[in-house]
Write a protein that holds these residues in place. Structure first.
Motif, PDB file in Angstrom:
ATOM      1  N   ARG A 229      -0.785   4.157   4.872  1.00 51.51           N
ATOM      2  CA  ARG A 229      -1.464   4.090   6.162  1.00 51.51           C
ATOM      3  C   ARG A 229      -2.948   3.766   6.000  1.00 51.51           C
ATOM      4  O   ARG A 229      -3.500   2.922   6.726  1.00 51.51           O
ATOM      5  N   ARG A 230      -3.587   4.449   5.033  1.00 47.02           N
ATOM      6  CA  ARG A 230      -5.022   4.196   4.818  1.00 47.02           C
ATOM      7  C   ARG A 230      -5.250   2.770   4.326  1.00 47.02           C
ATOM      8  O   ARG A 230      -6.188   2.083   4.774  1.00 47.02           O
TER       9      ARG A 230
ATOM     10  N   ALA B 183      -3.385   0.149   4.845  1.00 51.74           N
ATOM     11  CA  ALA B 183      -3.138  -0.762   5.964  1.00 51.74           C
ATOM     12  C   ALA B 183      -4.352  -0.825   6.885  1.00 51.74           C
ATOM     13  O   ALA B 183      -4.745  -1.904   7.353  1.00 51.74           O
ATOM     14  N   ALA B 184      -4.959   0.335   7.147  1.00 51.22           N
ATOM     15  CA  ALA B 184      -6.141   0.372   8.006  1.00 51.22           C
ATOM     16  C   ALA B 184      -7.289  -0.420   7.386  1.00 51.22           C
ATOM     17  O   ALA B 184      -7.996  -1.163   8.081  1.00 51.22           O
ATOM     18  N   ASP B 185      -7.476  -0.271   6.079  1.00 52.52           N
ATOM     19  CA  ASP B 185      -8.542  -1.015   5.403  1.00 52.52           C
ATOM     20  C   ASP B 185      -8.298  -2.517   5.469  1.00 52.52           C
ATOM     21  O   ASP B 185      -9.249  -3.313   5.517  1.00 52.52           O
TER      22      ASP B 185
ATOM     23  N   GLY C  13      -6.612  -3.975   7.896  1.00 50.70           N
ATOM     24  CA  GLY C  13      -6.507  -4.387   9.282  1.00 50.70           C
ATOM     25  C   GLY C  13      -5.118  -4.854   9.667  1.00 50.70           C
ATOM     26  O   GLY C  13      -4.965  -5.776  10.477  1.00 50.70           O
TER      27      GLY C  13
ATOM     28  N   GLU D 223      -0.719  -3.511  10.223  1.00 54.18           N
ATOM     29  CA  GLU D 223       0.164  -2.386  10.474  1.00 54.18           C
ATOM     30  C   GLU D 223       0.726  -1.869   9.148  1.00 54.18           C
ATOM     31  O   GLU D 223       1.011  -2.645   8.239  1.00 54.18           O
ATOM     32  N   ALA D 224       0.905  -0.549   9.068  1.00 52.18           N
ATOM     33  CA  ALA D 224       1.393   0.041   7.827  1.00 52.18           C
ATOM     34  C   ALA D 224       2.738  -0.542   7.409  1.00 52.18           C
ATOM     35  O   ALA D 224       2.979  -0.787   6.221  1.00 52.18           O
TER      36      ALA D 224
END
Length: 230
Positions: free
Chosen positions: A34-35, A37-39, A41, A43-44
């Motif tokens: 999840r982290r 994916a956020a970095d 930009g 979706e996980a």
């Protein structure tokens, strides 16, 4: 009308590069799908197409580290060097990679799968040894003696930290000091072996000075063993 920015497509290589950047900054504990994916930009779930879950991600990180070592070795190779010089330079080049990624020794020591480039890496070490006149028998024993030094780090005798973590040097030394009466020699060694501030370390007892000393000691010993081989 302004041109619309084109987002770089997600790939395994891009995801792993971002993972290395994250872990370099915050350690392995910060790494989650999840982290990451956020970095990136994204979706996980889109990461799973390239990296099948956390284990696949960690295996990919291990592959990336071995690839980086191989690249570093090639870039620093000394042309026409003898086998001892060649191996020394190889191990020191690998060490530079480990110093850039201090989480890597713990990761490599904890993976149940062998990184894809590792066999080729050790094959090149064997080629250097045999090409230098060592028998396959002696070269085999050399690989056992080198252990993790070939990858740029020394396995700790005392390492209470989990894989990828860091050890509280002060706390460990305090524990030994408290046991001075029952562990006199370990206590005396700790008091005598104070690492210089400028000496890079990967652990409580894996400093650059100690790493280089051990590599040189093994190479000198192998050279003497080579003279005695049939």
């Amino acid at each position: 009308m302004e041109a619309k920015a084109v987002r770089e497509p997600l790939s395994r290589e891009r995801a792993l590069a971002a993972a290395v950047t994250l872990v370099d900054a915050e350690g392995l504990k910060a790494l989650t799908m999840r982290r990451l994916a956020a970095d990136l930009g994204v979706e996980a779930m889109s990461l799973y197409y390239h990296l099948p879950g956390k284990n696949g991600l960690l295996d990919g990180l291990a592959d990336t580290v071995i690839d980086e070592i191989t690249t570093a070795v090639a870039a620093t190779a000394v042309p026409d060097a003898d086998w001892r010089t060649s191996l020394r330079q190889r191990f020191l080049a690998a060490r530079e990679v480990m110093l850039r990624h201090p989480w890597a020794p713990g990761l490599l020591g904890s993976r149940p799968t062998i990184p894809s480039g590792l066999f080729a890496y050790y094959d090149a070490i064997l080629a250097t040894l045999v090409g230098g006149g060592l028998s396959y028998r002696l070269a085999h024993r050399a690989l056992h003696a080198f252990g993790s030094l070939a990858l740029g780090f020394a396995q700790e005798v005392f390492s209470p930290a989990p894989a990828g973590g860091s050890m509280d040097v002060g706390a460990t030394e305090a524990d030994l000091s408290a046991l001075a009466a029952t562990l006199p020699h370990l206590t005396a060694m700790v008091e005598a072996e104070v690492h210089a501030v400028e000496d890079p370390t990967l652990g409580w007892c894996d400093s650059q000075v100690e790493f280089t000393f051990t590599v040189d000691l093994l190479l000198d010993g192998l050279a003497r063993a080579q003279e005695r081989q049939p």
